[in-house]
Design a protein around this motif. Structure first.
Motif, PDB file in Angstrom:
ATOM      1  N   GLY A 247     -53.332  35.745  46.791  1.00 11.68           N
ATOM      2  CA  GLY A 247     -52.144  34.890  46.789  1.00 11.68           C
ATOM      3  C   GLY A 247     -50.854  35.698  46.770  1.00 11.68           C
ATOM      4  N   GLY A 248     -50.817  36.745  45.947  1.00 10.64           N
ATOM      5  CA  GLY A 248     -49.629  37.584  45.887  1.00 10.64           C
ATOM      6  C   GLY A 248     -49.373  38.317  47.187  1.00 10.64           C
ATOM      7  N   GLN A 249     -50.455  38.775  47.839  1.00  8.70           N
ATOM      8  CA  GLN A 249     -50.298  39.472  49.118  1.00  8.70           C
ATOM      9  C   GLN A 249     -49.803  38.530  50.211  1.00  8.70           C
ATOM     10  N   LYS A 250     -50.317  37.292  50.212  1.00 15.14           N
ATOM     11  CA  LYS A 250     -49.831  36.311  51.190  1.00 15.14           C
ATOM     12  C   LYS A 250     -48.330  36.066  51.013  1.00 15.14           C
TER      13      LYS A 250
ATOM     14  N   VAL B 279     -31.150  33.987  52.487  1.00 18.27           N
ATOM     15  CA  VAL B 279     -32.569  33.706  52.238  1.00 18.27           C
ATOM     16  C   VAL B 279     -32.660  32.452  51.384  1.00 18.27           C
ATOM     17  N   LEU B 280     -33.473  31.491  51.833  1.00 21.91           N
ATOM     18  CA  LEU B 280     -33.724  30.254  51.091  1.00 21.91           C
ATOM     19  C   LEU B 280     -35.179  30.267  50.651  1.00 21.91           C
ATOM     20  N   ALA B 281     -35.401  30.244  49.339  1.00 23.87           N
ATOM     21  CA  ALA B 281     -36.761  30.334  48.792  1.00 23.87           C
ATOM     22  C   ALA B 281     -37.048  29.093  47.952  1.00 23.87           C
ATOM     23  N   ASP B 282     -38.120  28.395  48.294  1.00 26.29           N
ATOM     24  CA  ASP B 282     -38.488  27.160  47.598  1.00 26.29           C
ATOM     25  C   ASP B 282     -39.758  27.393  46.790  1.00 26.29           C
ATOM     26  N   GLU B 283     -39.616  27.529  45.478  1.00 26.81           N
ATOM     27  CA  GLU B 283     -40.737  27.745  44.560  1.00 26.81           C
ATOM     28  C   GLU B 283     -41.656  28.881  45.034  1.00 26.81           C
ATOM     29  N   PRO B 284     -41.116  30.088  45.274  1.00 25.22           N
ATOM     30  CA  PRO B 284     -41.945  31.158  45.841  1.00 25.22           C
ATOM     31  C   PRO B 284     -43.007  31.702  44.900  1.00 25.22           C
ATOM     32  N   THR B 285     -42.922  31.408  43.590  1.00 29.67           N
ATOM     33  CA  THR B 285     -43.906  31.946  42.647  1.00 29.67           C
ATOM     34  C   THR B 285     -44.810  30.867  42.058  1.00 29.67           C
ATOM     35  N   ALA B 286     -44.673  29.634  42.502  1.00 35.16           N
ATOM     36  CA  ALA B 286     -45.378  28.513  41.860  1.00 35.16           C
ATOM     37  C   ALA B 286     -46.893  28.655  41.910  1.00 35.16           C
ATOM     38  N   ALA B 287     -47.417  29.241  42.991  1.00 34.53           N
ATOM     39  CA  ALA B 287     -48.869  29.348  43.140  1.00 34.53           C
ATOM     40  C   ALA B 287     -49.408  30.697  42.675  1.00 34.53           C
ATOM     41  N   LEU B 288     -48.574  31.497  42.018  1.00 35.04           N
ATOM     42  CA  LEU B 288     -48.960  32.859  41.641  1.00 35.04           C
ATOM     43  C   LEU B 288     -49.108  33.002  40.135  1.00 35.04           C
ATOM     44  N   ASP B 289     -49.957  33.950  39.727  1.00 31.98           N
ATOM     45  CA  ASP B 289     -50.056  34.253  38.303  1.00 31.98           C
ATOM     46  C   ASP B 289     -48.817  35.028  37.860  1.00 31.98           C
ATOM     47  N   SER B 290     -48.706  35.269  36.568  1.00 31.90           N
ATOM     48  CA  SER B 290     -47.493  35.864  36.006  1.00 31.90           C
ATOM     49  C   SER B 290     -47.162  37.209  36.634  1.00 31.90           C
ATOM     50  N   LYS B 291     -48.145  38.096  36.733  1.00 30.59           N
ATOM     51  CA  LYS B 291     -47.878  39.437  37.267  1.00 30.59           C
ATOM     52  C   LYS B 291     -47.523  39.389  38.747  1.00 30.59           C
TER      53      LYS B 291
ATOM     54  N   ARG C   2     -31.344  31.297  62.960  1.00 32.23           N
ATOM     55  CA  ARG C   2     -31.806  32.652  63.294  1.00 32.23           C
ATOM     56  C   ARG C   2     -31.347  33.686  62.276  1.00 32.23           C
ATOM     57  N   HIS C   3     -30.339  33.334  61.487  1.00 32.36           N
ATOM     58  CA  HIS C   3     -29.812  34.272  60.483  1.00 32.36           C
ATOM     59  C   HIS C   3     -30.198  33.859  59.063  1.00 32.36           C
ATOM     60  N   ILE C   4     -31.186  32.962  58.962  1.00 37.45           N
ATOM     61  CA  ILE C   4     -31.680  32.501  57.659  1.00 37.45           C
ATOM     62  C   ILE C   4     -33.158  32.850  57.538  1.00 37.45           C
ATOM     63  N   GLY C   5     -33.543  33.420  56.396  1.00 31.98           N
ATOM     64  CA  GLY C   5     -34.946  33.677  56.111  1.00 31.98           C
ATOM     65  C   GLY C   5     -35.468  32.618  55.154  1.00 31.98           C
ATOM     66  N   TYR C   6     -36.617  32.013  55.483  1.00 36.21           N
ATOM     67  CA  TYR C   6     -37.196  30.948  54.659  1.00 36.21           C
ATOM     68  C   TYR C   6     -38.466  31.452  53.973  1.00 36.21           C
ATOM     69  N   ILE C   7     -38.560  31.220  52.662  1.00 38.93           N
ATOM     70  CA  ILE C   7     -39.773  31.539  51.907  1.00 38.93           C
ATOM     71  C   ILE C   7     -40.206  30.267  51.186  1.00 38.93           C
ATOM     72  N   PHE C   8     -41.435  29.834  51.431  1.00 36.35           N
ATOM     73  CA  PHE C   8     -41.925  28.571  50.877  1.00 36.35           C
ATOM     74  C   PHE C   8     -43.001  28.813  49.831  1.00 36.35           C
ATOM     75  N   GLN C   9     -43.226  27.804  49.017  1.00 38.43           N
ATOM     76  CA  GLN C   9     -44.217  27.880  47.942  1.00 38.43           C
ATOM     77  C   GLN C   9     -45.610  28.209  48.485  1.00 38.43           C
ATOM     78  N   SER C  10     -45.979  27.591  49.585  1.00 35.96           N
ATOM     79  CA  SER C  10     -47.335  27.742  50.111  1.00 35.96           C
ATOM     80  C   SER C  10     -47.431  28.814  51.192  1.00 35.96           C
ATOM     81  N   HIS C  11     -46.443  29.654  51.294  1.00 39.90           N
ATOM     82  CA  HIS C  11     -46.328  30.793  52.212  1.00 39.90           C
ATOM     83  C   HIS C  11     -46.385  30.426  53.695  1.00 39.90           C
ATOM     84  N   ASN C  12     -47.088  29.345  54.070  1.00 40.08           N
ATOM     85  CA  ASN C  12     -47.089  28.848  55.452  1.00 40.08           C
ATOM     86  C   ASN C  12     -47.473  29.907  56.489  1.00 40.08           C
ATOM     87  N   LEU C  13     -48.463  30.722  56.179  1.00 41.29           N
ATOM     88  CA  LEU C  13     -48.950  31.695  57.164  1.00 41.29           C
ATOM     89  C   LEU C  13     -49.938  31.013  58.109  1.00 41.29           C
ATOM     90  N   LEU C  14     -49.950  31.445  59.361  1.00 43.20           N
ATOM     91  CA  LEU C  14     -50.912  30.920  60.327  1.00 43.20           C
ATOM     92  C   LEU C  14     -52.232  31.661  60.155  1.00 43.20           C
TER      93      LEU C  14
END
Length: 231
Positions: free
Chosen positions: A149-152, A168-180, A87-99
């Motif tokens: 993709g950036g907004q997601k 916060v644990l982030a796993d490849e949060p920019t892998a699917a995004l362009d440079s900007k 409950r005290h950890i924030g997870y950010i994944f490569q594929s954003h995992n939005l419903l």
């Protein structure tokens, strides 16, 4: 100022499989992460980075060694103890995992609902404020299919940080995004993290964002090979 230690790992080992098929994945891991610190975990694919992240996040069981998060030993921890830590950890994944069936605001609000004693009105207020903080206040009623993709990924960041996690644990949060978009996302993460004073451990292969780190930890063949200060 001496910031509190959020993650403390000592002589951690982890294996996949059993018997003759047992294969070491992590060997003799020692690492400490403090509040307010951004640590990047780098290294080749298959080196054990994501496995380490999931162990720290309480998503896998710790078998050998010591892994403490918020001063709680995870080795041998009960499911109730692990839930409390998550409950005290924030997870950010490569594929954003939005419903896909939920709006941006509803996706963020789901994270708030994991916490007890939060009313529906308060959860909505918190989620809308989180979306505003990532520049998506005018997109709260948009569904993922109508976001870039950036907004997601910004929604995913809002969801991870909405309840002000200590880690916060982030796993490849920019892998699917362009440079900007990738740069915008990590700069935003850096800003919010510093404001909230939490710790961040980010797995990435993206050399374009290494400069946001306070420290860079390099992993190879399941071992931490070297560490360096961020630029």
């Amino acid at each position: 100022m001496d910031f509190p230690t959020i993650v403390s790992i000592n002589y951690l080992n982890h294996y996949f499989g059993y018997g003759v098929l047992r294969k070491p994945v992590l060997s003799n891991i020692n690492l400490k992460i403090k509040s307010g610190e951004i640590v990047i975990l780098s290294g080749p694919s298959g080196s054990g980075k994501t496995t380490l992240l999931t162990l720290i996040g309480g998503l896998r069981s710790v078998g050998e060694g010591s892994l403490q998060v918020f001063s709680q030993e995870l080795r041998g921890a009960s499911e109730a103890q692990l839930v409390k830590i998550r409950r005290h950890i924030g997870y950010i994944f490569q594929s954003h995992n939005l419903l896909r069936s939920l709006t941006a605001q509803q996706n963020v609000q789901m994270s708030v609902k994991l916490h007890e004693n939060v009313s529906r009105v308060e959860a909505r207020i918190k989620s809308e404020a989180a979306l505003k903080s990532v520049g998506l206040g005018n997109r709260s009623d948009y569904y993922p299919e109508n976001l870039s993709g950036g907004q997601k990924q910004r929604v995913a960041i809002a969801r991870a940080l909405v309840c002000h996690p200590k880690l916060v644990l982030a796993d490849e949060p920019t892998a699917a995004l362009d440079s900007k978009s990738g740069r915008d996302v990590v700069k935003l993460m850096q800003k919010l993290v510093k404001e909230q004073g939490c710790a961040v451990l980010m797995v990435t292969h993206d050399n374009r964002i290494l400069d946001i780190a306070d420290r860079i930890v390099y992993m190879e063949d399941g071992q931490l090979r070297k560490m360096s200060n961020g630029s």
